[in-house]
Design a protein around this motif. Structure first.
Motif, PDB file in Angstrom:
ATOM      1  N   GLU A   1     -51.346  14.489 -10.412  1.00  0.00           N
ATOM      2  CA  GLU A   1     -50.896  15.852 -10.381  1.00  0.00           C
ATOM      3  C   GLU A   1     -50.413  16.216  -8.933  1.00  0.00           C
ATOM      4  O   GLU A   1     -50.821  15.728  -7.929  1.00  0.00           O
ATOM      5  CB  GLU A   1     -52.181  16.701 -10.607  1.00  0.00           C
ATOM      6  CG  GLU A   1     -52.854  16.197 -11.897  1.00  0.00           C
ATOM      7  CD  GLU A   1     -52.708  17.406 -13.153  1.00  0.00           C
ATOM      8  OE1 GLU A   1     -52.188  18.345 -12.853  1.00  0.00           O
ATOM      9  OE2 GLU A   1     -53.006  16.887 -14.055  1.00  0.00           O
ATOM     10  N   PHE A   2     -49.515  16.936  -8.801  1.00  0.00           N
ATOM     11  CA  PHE A   2     -49.053  17.566  -7.672  1.00  0.00           C
ATOM     12  C   PHE A   2     -50.308  18.512  -6.977  1.00  0.00           C
ATOM     13  O   PHE A   2     -51.099  19.261  -7.825  1.00  0.00           O
ATOM     14  CB  PHE A   2     -47.936  18.401  -7.648  1.00  0.00           C
ATOM     15  CG  PHE A   2     -46.536  17.742  -8.100  1.00  0.00           C
ATOM     16  CD1 PHE A   2     -46.320  16.457  -7.128  1.00  0.00           C
ATOM     17  CD2 PHE A   2     -45.769  18.047  -9.195  1.00  0.00           C
ATOM     18  CE1 PHE A   2     -45.140  15.772  -7.741  1.00  0.00           C
ATOM     19  CE2 PHE A   2     -44.572  17.467  -9.339  1.00  0.00           C
ATOM     20  CZ  PHE A   2     -44.363  16.311  -8.901  1.00  0.00           C
ATOM     21  N   PRO A   3     -50.477  18.742  -5.767  1.00  0.00           N
ATOM     22  CA  PRO A   3     -51.387  19.590  -4.979  1.00  0.00           C
ATOM     23  C   PRO A   3     -51.278  20.971  -5.365  1.00  0.00           C
ATOM     24  O   PRO A   3     -50.239  21.565  -5.544  1.00  0.00           O
ATOM     25  CB  PRO A   3     -51.376  19.459  -3.646  1.00  0.00           C
ATOM     26  CG  PRO A   3     -50.294  18.738  -3.207  1.00  0.00           C
ATOM     27  CD  PRO A   3     -49.662  17.962  -4.771  1.00  0.00           C
ATOM     28  N   ALA A   4     -52.424  21.830  -5.583  1.00  0.00           N
ATOM     29  CA  ALA A   4     -52.272  23.052  -5.768  1.00  0.00           C
ATOM     30  C   ALA A   4     -51.531  23.649  -4.818  1.00  0.00           C
ATOM     31  O   ALA A   4     -51.800  23.441  -3.527  1.00  0.00           O
ATOM     32  CB  ALA A   4     -53.626  23.716  -6.066  1.00  0.00           C
TER      33      ALA A   4
ATOM     34  N   TYR B   1     -42.694  20.881 -12.582  1.00  0.00           N
ATOM     35  CA  TYR B   1     -43.646  19.871 -13.150  1.00  0.00           C
ATOM     36  C   TYR B   1     -44.892  19.927 -12.481  1.00  0.00           C
ATOM     37  O   TYR B   1     -45.168  20.385 -11.451  1.00  0.00           O
ATOM     38  CB  TYR B   1     -43.274  18.373 -13.053  1.00  0.00           C
ATOM     39  CG  TYR B   1     -41.531  18.296 -13.742  1.00  0.00           C
ATOM     40  CD1 TYR B   1     -41.652  17.949 -14.933  1.00  0.00           C
ATOM     41  CD2 TYR B   1     -40.563  18.074 -12.605  1.00  0.00           C
ATOM     42  CE1 TYR B   1     -40.448  17.698 -15.520  1.00  0.00           C
ATOM     43  CE2 TYR B   1     -39.525  17.860 -13.490  1.00  0.00           C
ATOM     44  CZ  TYR B   1     -39.270  17.605 -14.799  1.00  0.00           C
ATOM     45  OH  TYR B   1     -37.911  17.589 -15.278  1.00  0.00           O
ATOM     46  N   ARG B   2     -45.995  19.574 -13.569  1.00  0.00           N
ATOM     47  CA  ARG B   2     -47.433  19.490 -12.806  1.00  0.00           C
ATOM     48  C   ARG B   2     -48.026  18.353 -12.143  1.00  0.00           C
ATOM     49  O   ARG B   2     -48.689  18.419 -11.349  1.00  0.00           O
ATOM     50  CB  ARG B   2     -48.404  19.667 -14.016  1.00  0.00           C
ATOM     51  CG  ARG B   2     -48.763  18.650 -14.967  1.00  0.00           C
ATOM     52  CD  ARG B   2     -49.049  18.803 -16.360  1.00  0.00           C
ATOM     53  NE  ARG B   2     -50.699  18.540 -16.031  1.00  0.00           N
ATOM     54  CZ  ARG B   2     -51.303  18.350 -16.942  1.00  0.00           C
ATOM     55  NH1 ARG B   2     -50.899  18.154 -18.286  1.00  0.00           N
ATOM     56  NH2 ARG B   2     -52.755  18.000 -16.742  1.00  0.00           N
ATOM     57  N   GLY B   3     -47.029  17.430 -12.399  1.00  0.00           N
ATOM     58  CA  GLY B   3     -47.233  16.089 -11.391  1.00  0.00           C
ATOM     59  C   GLY B   3     -46.171  15.211 -12.108  1.00  0.00           C
ATOM     60  O   GLY B   3     -45.205  15.316 -12.826  1.00  0.00           O
ATOM     61  N   GLN B   4     -46.384  13.821 -11.811  1.00  0.00           N
ATOM     62  CA  GLN B   4     -45.814  12.804 -12.221  1.00  0.00           C
ATOM     63  C   GLN B   4     -46.370  11.613 -13.192  1.00  0.00           C
ATOM     64  O   GLN B   4     -47.632  11.466 -13.110  1.00  0.00           O
ATOM     65  CB  GLN B   4     -45.024  11.850 -11.207  1.00  0.00           C
ATOM     66  CG  GLN B   4     -44.279  12.912 -10.403  1.00  0.00           C
ATOM     67  CD  GLN B   4     -42.968  12.475  -9.528  1.00  0.00           C
ATOM     68  OE1 GLN B   4     -42.226  12.413 -10.104  1.00  0.00           O
ATOM     69  NE2 GLN B   4     -43.107  12.257  -8.317  1.00  0.00           N
TER      70      GLN B   4
ATOM     71  N   LYS C   1     -47.352  23.290 -17.435  1.00  0.00           N
ATOM     72  CA  LYS C   1     -46.005  22.483 -17.015  1.00  0.00           C
ATOM     73  C   LYS C   1     -46.309  20.957 -17.530  1.00  0.00           C
ATOM     74  O   LYS C   1     -47.300  20.512 -17.430  1.00  0.00           O
ATOM     75  CB  LYS C   1     -45.912  22.612 -15.534  1.00  0.00           C
ATOM     76  CG  LYS C   1     -45.387  23.995 -15.013  1.00  0.00           C
ATOM     77  CD  LYS C   1     -44.627  23.787 -13.615  1.00  0.00           C
ATOM     78  CE  LYS C   1     -45.777  24.333 -12.444  1.00  0.00           C
ATOM     79  NZ  LYS C   1     -45.195  24.588 -11.234  1.00  0.00           N
ATOM     80  N   PRO C   2     -45.109  20.309 -17.896  1.00  0.00           N
ATOM     81  CA  PRO C   2     -45.199  18.765 -18.184  1.00  0.00           C
ATOM     82  C   PRO C   2     -45.201  17.873 -16.959  1.00  0.00           C
ATOM     83  O   PRO C   2     -44.989  18.407 -15.896  1.00  0.00           O
ATOM     84  CB  PRO C   2     -43.878  18.598 -19.039  1.00  0.00           C
ATOM     85  CG  PRO C   2     -43.089  19.831 -18.310  1.00  0.00           C
ATOM     86  CD  PRO C   2     -43.854  20.856 -18.022  1.00  0.00           C
ATOM     87  N   TYR C   3     -45.425  16.718 -17.113  1.00  0.00           N
ATOM     88  CA  TYR C   3     -45.440  15.631 -16.257  1.00  0.00           C
ATOM     89  C   TYR C   3     -43.975  15.482 -16.050  1.00  0.00           C
ATOM     90  O   TYR C   3     -43.134  15.409 -17.180  1.00  0.00           O
ATOM     91  CB  TYR C   3     -46.006  14.427 -16.696  1.00  0.00           C
ATOM     92  CG  TYR C   3     -47.592  14.558 -16.292  1.00  0.00           C
ATOM     93  CD1 TYR C   3     -48.033  14.613 -15.016  1.00  0.00           C
ATOM     94  CD2 TYR C   3     -48.609  14.610 -17.291  1.00  0.00           C
ATOM     95  CE1 TYR C   3     -49.590  14.876 -14.752  1.00  0.00           C
ATOM     96  CE2 TYR C   3     -49.877  14.770 -16.912  1.00  0.00           C
ATOM     97  CZ  TYR C   3     -50.407  14.638 -15.610  1.00  0.00           C
ATOM     98  OH  TYR C   3     -51.684  15.024 -15.538  1.00  0.00           O
ATOM     99  N   ARG C   4     -43.559  14.925 -15.022  1.00  0.00           N
ATOM    100  CA  ARG C   4     -42.338  14.478 -14.716  1.00  0.00           C
ATOM    101  C   ARG C   4     -42.240  12.638 -15.025  1.00  0.00           C
ATOM    102  O   ARG C   4     -42.812  12.167 -14.345  1.00  0.00           O
ATOM    103  CB  ARG C   4     -41.586  14.698 -13.531  1.00  0.00           C
ATOM    104  CG  ARG C   4     -40.296  14.171 -12.958  1.00  0.00           C
ATOM    105  CD  ARG C   4     -40.026  14.441 -11.462  1.00  0.00           C
ATOM    106  NE  ARG C   4     -38.659  14.009 -11.224  1.00  0.00           N
ATOM    107  CZ  ARG C   4     -38.347  13.511 -10.124  1.00  0.00           C
ATOM    108  NH1 ARG C   4     -39.277  13.286  -9.025  1.00  0.00           N
ATOM    109  NH2 ARG C   4     -37.057  13.127  -9.752  1.00  0.00           N
ATOM    110  N   ASP C   5     -41.260  12.385 -15.778  1.00  0.00           N
ATOM    111  CA  ASP C   5     -41.077  10.856 -15.804  1.00  0.00           C
ATOM    112  C   ASP C   5     -40.570  10.233 -14.574  1.00  0.00           C
ATOM    113  O   ASP C   5     -39.585  10.736 -14.130  1.00  0.00           O
ATOM    114  CB  ASP C   5     -40.403  10.583 -17.242  1.00  0.00           C
ATOM    115  CG  ASP C   5     -40.797  10.543 -18.484  1.00  0.00           C
ATOM    116  OD1 ASP C   5     -42.205  10.706 -18.734  1.00  0.00           O
ATOM    117  OD2 ASP C   5     -40.172  11.205 -19.147  1.00  0.00           O
TER     118      ASP C   5
END
Length: 149
Positions: free
Chosen positions: A75-78, A88-91, A3-7
């Protein structure tokens, strides 16, 4: 495929005493964070900054003092499977140092309700109060803006 990062944008609103404005999340009592939010399609980070501040603190009457040139990512936590973590994987965040203009008065009555309270805090107190998985990003952003040693 990963997944991409969120802007995303982050506003560090500083006052004359060197304190920064943090908001207590409505959905998590005791969780304080800086105003932040996603960059919508077709929107620049600068436009997102002013929109997010209108939405989250009820005013966009501020001036940008500094914008960091590099993105700060986390990154968002697992296992997180709600909100932005679904897509998204994170921001990847654009950090701004801003000051309220004399007529820039936060007003949660006209905000979107994300925050239940606002408080001026020392930057290190904001850092220690943020959820653990955002701490490294907050440390990087606050240090890059010269607010933490």
């Amino acid at each position: 495929m990963m997944k991409p990062y969120r802007d995303c944008v982050v506003a560090v609103i500083r006052n004359g005493q060197g304190l920064v404005l943090a908001g207590e999340r409505t959905d998590a009592r005791g969780a304080w964070q800086l105003p932040q939010g996603g960059v919508d399609a077709g929107e620049t980070p600068d436009q997102a900054l002013f929109r997010e501040l209108r939405e989250e603190i009820g005013t966009d009457r501020l001036q940008v003092l500094r914008k960091l040139p590099e993105l700060i990512c986390y990154e968002f936590p697992a296992g997180m499977d709600s909100g932005p973590a679904l897509k998204y994987r994170g921001q990847q965040q654009t950090w701004y140092l801003v000051e309220l203009l004399p007529d820039g008065i936060p007003n949660l009555e006209i905000s979107d309700g994300e925050f239940r309270d606002l408080k001026w805090m020392k930057p290190d107190a904001v850092l220690s109060g943020i959820v653990p998985w955002k701490q490294a990003a907050y440390r990087s952003g606050l240090q890059a803006l010269g607010l933490l040693s």
